[in-house]
Design a protein around this motif. Sequence first.
Motif, PDB file in Angstrom:
ATOM      1  N   UNK A   1     -11.239 -11.390  -3.669  1.00  0.00           N
ATOM      2  CA  UNK A   1     -12.279 -10.276  -3.779  1.00  0.00           C
ATOM      3  C   UNK A   1     -11.309  -9.188  -3.049  1.00  0.00           C
ATOM      4  N   UNK A   2     -12.046  -7.910  -3.040  1.00  0.00           N
ATOM      5  CA  UNK A   2     -10.862  -6.929  -2.431  1.00  0.00           C
ATOM      6  C   UNK A   2     -10.851  -6.920  -1.358  1.00  0.00           C
ATOM      7  N   UNK A   3      -9.861  -6.126  -1.222  1.00  0.00           N
ATOM      8  CA  UNK A   3      -9.412  -6.394   0.546  1.00  0.00           C
ATOM      9  C   UNK A   3     -10.281  -5.452   0.916  1.00  0.00           C
ATOM     10  N   UNK A   4     -10.478  -6.255   2.362  1.00  0.00           N
ATOM     11  CA  UNK A   4     -11.413  -5.784   3.491  1.00  0.00           C
ATOM     12  C   UNK A   4     -11.167  -3.628   4.140  1.00  0.00           C
ATOM     13  N   UNK A   5     -12.166  -3.177   3.958  1.00  0.00           N
ATOM     14  CA  UNK A   5     -11.570  -2.110   4.248  1.00  0.00           C
ATOM     15  C   UNK A   5     -12.096  -1.846   5.444  1.00  0.00           C
ATOM     16  N   UNK A   6     -11.225  -0.707   6.820  1.00  0.00           N
ATOM     17  CA  UNK A   6     -11.127  -0.422   8.135  1.00  0.00           C
ATOM     18  C   UNK A   6     -11.095   0.608   8.117  1.00  0.00           C
ATOM     19  N   UNK A   7     -11.949   1.540   8.688  1.00  0.00           N
ATOM     20  CA  UNK A   7     -11.386   2.625   8.631  1.00  0.00           C
ATOM     21  C   UNK A   7     -11.415   3.083  10.223  1.00  0.00           C
ATOM     22  N   UNK A   8     -10.245   3.673  10.383  1.00  0.00           N
ATOM     23  CA  UNK A   8      -9.433   3.983  11.626  1.00  0.00           C
ATOM     24  C   UNK A   8      -9.470   5.223  12.288  1.00  0.00           C
TER      25      UNK A   8
ATOM     26  N   UNK B   1       4.797  -0.856   5.885  1.00  0.00           N
ATOM     27  CA  UNK B   1       4.778   0.516   7.032  1.00  0.00           C
ATOM     28  C   UNK B   1       5.229   1.677   6.682  1.00  0.00           C
ATOM     29  N   UNK B   2       6.181   1.066   7.129  1.00  0.00           N
ATOM     30  CA  UNK B   2       7.428   2.490   7.427  1.00  0.00           C
ATOM     31  C   UNK B   2       6.928   3.341   5.675  1.00  0.00           C
ATOM     32  N   UNK B   3       6.918   3.426   4.937  1.00  0.00           N
ATOM     33  CA  UNK B   3       5.905   3.690   3.774  1.00  0.00           C
ATOM     34  C   UNK B   3       5.128   4.386   3.658  1.00  0.00           C
ATOM     35  N   UNK B   4       3.859   3.346   4.352  1.00  0.00           N
ATOM     36  CA  UNK B   4       2.313   4.115   4.600  1.00  0.00           C
ATOM     37  C   UNK B   4       2.612   4.947   5.631  1.00  0.00           C
ATOM     38  N   UNK B   5       3.791   4.753   7.015  1.00  0.00           N
ATOM     39  CA  UNK B   5       3.147   6.035   8.016  1.00  0.00           C
ATOM     40  C   UNK B   5       3.845   7.618   7.503  1.00  0.00           C
ATOM     41  N   UNK B   6       4.646   7.904   5.828  1.00  0.00           N
ATOM     42  CA  UNK B   6       4.720   8.911   5.652  1.00  0.00           C
ATOM     43  C   UNK B   6       3.299   9.316   4.759  1.00  0.00           C
ATOM     44  N   UNK B   7       2.693   8.813   4.647  1.00  0.00           N
ATOM     45  CA  UNK B   7       0.674   9.662   4.118  1.00  0.00           C
ATOM     46  C   UNK B   7       0.368   8.807   4.654  1.00  0.00           C
ATOM     47  N   UNK B   8       0.301   8.638   6.207  1.00  0.00           N
ATOM     48  CA  UNK B   8      -0.917   8.446   6.945  1.00  0.00           C
ATOM     49  C   UNK B   8      -0.519   8.683   8.624  1.00  0.00           C
TER      50      UNK B   8
ATOM     51  N   UNK C   1      -0.840   6.670  11.644  1.00  0.00           N
ATOM     52  CA  UNK C   1      -1.237   5.779  12.658  1.00  0.00           C
ATOM     53  C   UNK C   1      -1.756   5.770  14.246  1.00  0.00           C
ATOM     54  N   UNK C   2      -2.573   5.205  14.546  1.00  0.00           N
ATOM     55  CA  UNK C   2      -2.763   5.296  15.763  1.00  0.00           C
ATOM     56  C   UNK C   2      -2.545   3.935  16.357  1.00  0.00           C
ATOM     57  N   UNK C   3      -2.738   3.265  18.211  1.00  0.00           N
ATOM     58  CA  UNK C   3      -2.978   2.321  18.443  1.00  0.00           C
ATOM     59  C   UNK C   3      -3.109   1.272  17.504  1.00  0.00           C
ATOM     60  N   UNK C   4      -4.271   1.732  17.417  1.00  0.00           N
ATOM     61  CA  UNK C   4      -5.767   0.232  17.016  1.00  0.00           C
ATOM     62  C   UNK C   4      -4.740  -0.378  14.658  1.00  0.00           C
ATOM     63  N   UNK C   5      -4.618   1.421  14.375  1.00  0.00           N
ATOM     64  CA  UNK C   5      -3.695   0.660  12.937  1.00  0.00           C
ATOM     65  C   UNK C   5      -2.398   0.331  12.986  1.00  0.00           C
ATOM     66  N   UNK C   6      -1.570   0.271  13.945  1.00  0.00           N
ATOM     67  CA  UNK C   6      -0.367  -0.169  14.195  1.00  0.00           C
ATOM     68  C   UNK C   6      -0.643  -1.797  15.168  1.00  0.00           C
ATOM     69  N   UNK C   7      -1.745  -1.988  15.246  1.00  0.00           N
ATOM     70  CA  UNK C   7      -1.213  -3.526  15.178  1.00  0.00           C
ATOM     71  C   UNK C   7      -2.116  -4.486  14.597  1.00  0.00           C
ATOM     72  N   UNK C   8      -2.935  -3.722  13.752  1.00  0.00           N
ATOM     73  CA  UNK C   8      -3.378  -3.998  12.506  1.00  0.00           C
ATOM     74  C   UNK C   8      -2.448  -4.560  11.643  1.00  0.00           C
TER      75      UNK C   8
END
Length: 347
Positions: free
Chosen positions: A208-215, A99-106, A108-115
């Motif tokens: 199966x490929x990952x589930x994709x959620x738009x947030x 997640x830490x690396x992910x946050x350098x590229x995107x 994150x809002x509350x729901x994104x952090x929760x997921x």
Amino acid sequence: MAKLFNTTATTENKPYPSLKSLQGQRYVTMSLKTQSLDVTSEGIAAAADILRRGGLVGFPTETVYGLGGDARNDHAVARIFAAKGRPQFNPLIVHVPDLETAQTFAVFNGPARTLAAAFWPGPLTMVLPLRHDAGLSPLVTAGLDTVAIRVPAHPTARALLLAFGGPLAAPSANPSGRISPTRADHVMAGLSGRIEAVLNDGPCAVGLESTIIGLDGPPVLLRPGGLAHEAIEAVLGTPLTLGGSADKPNAPGQLASHYAPNAGVRLDVTTPKPDEIWVGFGPDCPAAALSLSPTGDVVEAAANLFHILRLADELAGQGAIAFAPIPEIGLGRAINDRLRRAAAPRP
Ligand code: TXA
Ligand code: MG
């Protein structure tokens, strides 16, 4: 086999040529020798070195095998599109170790952090606002203001990400529009001669490929996949709305015809025709040539889906493939989504 760039001329430790230096160069008719790398510390180090030099490596994730390239390197990303023969308007998923690396590229809002807390590492991809200054190639995001990002759980994928030390763009490692690979030999069958190496590991557990959620707004299900939407809704505490359309896809998996075998496909079949290979589900299809899950388990069916689609395609010859009905519960929804696309009229 024709390929786009002459990377075979690259010598040890030298970077592969930049996209700029290749502009104007014509297709080079030379085939790469695709190495099969074992999952050892040497194999992982060799794969990471290929990635650092802008090369492409097929690697296992818990969902399907990915075709990895450095997500910051325009040339590497361009070669992913070339190797897959994929239409360039489709953005790619960026894979990172945490997640830490992910946050350098995107962002994150509350729901994104929760997921992320609930499901990472795992088969969930989130589409979030892009940090434009983070150095991703604009080819990865197809020039959008959002980025699709995922933290895979597979130990080999994680070892590769750590050894490489950067973000990996990785669509499924199959030629565009064909069946996704869940085994290393599927990757070789589709992409041998077009990529530098494949990390040769076992079959993918999810299949199966990952589930994709738009947030980047209210949570939207962009692609059903290896994480059941019910589990996501339970954690978010709200129902997901359905997003995307076949006319204006933001995921290639949203194209009406996709995951296509050579043989025609018929769905919800309880009485197959004589020239059809019947693929069963559950105990009520004893006459079926193949079964996604003899006990009727959708998780097992997901893990078997793409492998059985390939087997059925081989067995069908000039005939067709007929699938027994699959319930729309849990991963059944993603399985039916893939099957409907496999059965759709071809472009
Ligand atoms: O399980 C998976 O997700 C596999 C493994 C290798 O990780 N990867 C995968 O990647 O399926 P790919 O490229 O085949 O599918 C990625 C999907 C595409 O359908 C793409 O259009 C969508 O993610 N996507 C990427 N960026 C997006 C964005 N900014 N907005 C909406 N969709 C996006
Ligand atoms: Mg794919």
